[in-house]
Design an enzyme around this catalytic site. Structure first.
Site, short mmCIF file in Angstrom:
data_model
loop_
_atom_site.label_atom_id
_atom_site.label_comp_id
_atom_site.label_asym_id
_atom_site.label_seq_id
_atom_site.Cartn_x
_atom_site.Cartn_y
_atom_site.Cartn_z
N GLY A 203 -18.51 3.65 -2.34
CA GLY A 203 -19.85 3.83 -1.76
C GLY A 203 -20.88 4.15 -2.83
N GLY B 105 -17.81 7.95 -2.03
CA GLY B 105 -16.72 8.05 -3.02
C GLY B 105 -16.96 6.98 -4.07
N ASN B 106 -15.91 6.58 -4.77
CA ASN B 106 -16.07 5.59 -5.84
C ASN B 106 -16.77 4.33 -5.34
OD1 ASN B 106 -14.88 2.94 -7.07
ND2 ASN B 106 -14.78 4.43 -8.72
N GLY C 200 -20.34 6.85 3.22
CA GLY C 200 -19.26 7.13 2.28
C GLY C 200 -19.80 7.09 0.87
N LYS D 56 0.86 -1.19 0.00
CA LYS D 56 0.00 0.00 0.00
C LYS D 56 0.89 1.23 0.00
CE LYS D 56 -4.49 0.73 0.37
NZ LYS D 56 -5.51 -0.25 -0.01
#
Ligand code: GLU
Length: 419
Positions: A218, A215-216, A213, A99
């Protein structure tokens, strides 16, 4: 309160305790293989902290996203890197785990600053990555456009166009159809398999859902579930939450989000004419209210640690589908289990993203371009298989979904280490 990394270790230790995996292997899994910690100077002279953590590559090249977030820190990146090792193992991908992150709020940067920062990040780590070494991807705060800039910068540095070193690119830069919705789609597959195991009275079509959430991840899971006939009664983003008992029209919310970047101004569009006329279009909720709502399915799709020792007693859902990484702490998991709330864990529920990345990597290596239907069908097959393997362990040992997922994932890595 223990840190995210300590929490991840705790889940790993719990799984190792009920297997025959040796202490040496546990020690190996507790420590990342390599930690790169550096500073990036932006064009405007700002210095930003940045990391790439390579956790384990026993099963294949390191794989994992790069996060841009103002709260990013090394502990978080280490935790997320170890989750990637488990996630790729559980989905039987030929990858390890890694990551990266930059401590920055991308919403405060211009497109030019974002490009400079992304290129500078790659100049700092390019010798450590590669299509058979370490393959970055998007995560919270990063996008296909950012992956395109990174691919371009990397290709310049190595002297040849190298799309397979990054996944999550835009389609015209070698990205895969379906990768943008892969994480959300994978969550749907896991939820579908889970619901198929439930007694018939647990009607698949009429489940109420709250998504934290937008974003992409959610937004995509909300859209997919909405299209499948689930009733999405609450959604939220970092600016606020929205509740509509009769169900939110996710398509309209997405339209507004596309225009304004936010959901909170969407409420006027998200309701029926009658409710607008009555002057009570929607009640506005906070993120905390959303987490505690009495819904069938709660979907945390933002950041880690949101369901913890402080609010676990108040969670009102029957099932939690973890689309974020690490949203439930071990302390909360214990309370939720005692309360009979089932948790479908991140390494299973949100692995559609990295599975989609795997298919992008294959397409790049073979110079092929598959259709979205083909990609989604392959993701469906892989995740259904992973779910069934976890289900077998869960039933044999009579343990929770997370523990069963960890046992499966860690056993595969441990066996490969011992080979
Ligand atoms: N960032 C995503 C995750 O946490 C995707 C990683 C990838 O595709 O490599 O799973």
């Amino acid at each position: 309160m223990s840190s995210f990394f300590e929490n991840t270790q705790k889940f790993i230790e719990d799984a190792v305790r009920i297997t025959h995996i040796s202490g040496d292997i546990l020690t190996r899994l507790e420590k990342p293989d390599k930690v790169l910690e550096f500073e990036i100077s932006t064009g405007s002279g700002q210095k930003l902290q940045a990391w790439r953590v390579q956790h384990n590559n026993t099963l294949g090249p390191y794989k994992g996203g790069i996060r841009y977030h103002p709260d990013s820190n090394l502990d978080e990146v280490k935790a997320l890197a170890s989750l990637m090792t488990l996630k790729t193992s559980l989905a039987e991908l030929p990858f390890g785990g890694a990551k990266g992150a930059v401590k920055v709020d991308p919403r405060k940067l211009s497109s030019q600053e974002l490009e400079e920062l992304s290129r500078a990040y790659i100049r700092a780590i390019w010798q450590e990555i590669g299509l058979d070494k370490d393959i970055p991807a998007p995560d919270v705060g990063t996008t296909p456009q950012i992956m395109d800039w990174m691919t371009d910068e990397y290709s310049k540095l190595v002297g040849k166009w190298s799309p397979a070193t990054f996944t999550g690119k835009s389609i015209d830069k070698g990205g895969s159809c379906g990768r943008d919705i892969a994480t959300g789609f994978g969550g749907y597959v896991i939820l579908r398999e889970f619901l198929n195991l439930q007694p018939i009275t647990y009607n698949l079509k009429f489940e109420t859902v709250a998504v934290q959430g937008f974003g992409n991840v959610g937004a995509n899971i909300a859209k997919i579930l909405y299209e499948k006939g689930f009733k999405i009664v609450a959604i939220s983003d970092s600016k606020g939450a929205l509740h509509e008992e009769d169900g939110i029209d996710i398509k309209k919310v997405l339209d507004v989000k596309e225009r304004t970047g936010l959901i909170d101004r969407a409420k006027c569009y998200a309701v029926s004419e009658e409710r607008l006329a009555s002057g009570t279009p929607c009640r506005e909720f906070t993120n905390d209210d959303l987490l505690q709502m009495p819904v069938d399915i709660l979907i945390p799709a933002a950041l880690e640690d949101v369901i913890n020792g402080k609010n676990a007693e108040k969670i009102g859902a029957k099932v939690i589908l973890e689309m974020a990484n690490g949203p439930v702490t071990p302390e909360a998991e214990k309370i939720l289990t005692e309360r009979g709330i089932e948790v479908l864990p991140d390494i299973l529920a949100n692995s559609g993203g990295v599975v989609g990345s795997y298919f992008e990597w294959i397409q790049n290596k073979k110079r092929e371009q598959w259709s979205e239907d083909e990609v989604l069908a392959k993701i469906d097959e892989k995740l259904t298989e992973a779910f069934r393997e976890v289900q077998k362990i869960k039933e044999e040992r009579n343990i929770a979904w997370r523990l069963a997922s960890y046992v499966r994932a860690i056993t595969r890595v441990a066996e490969a280490i011992m080979e």
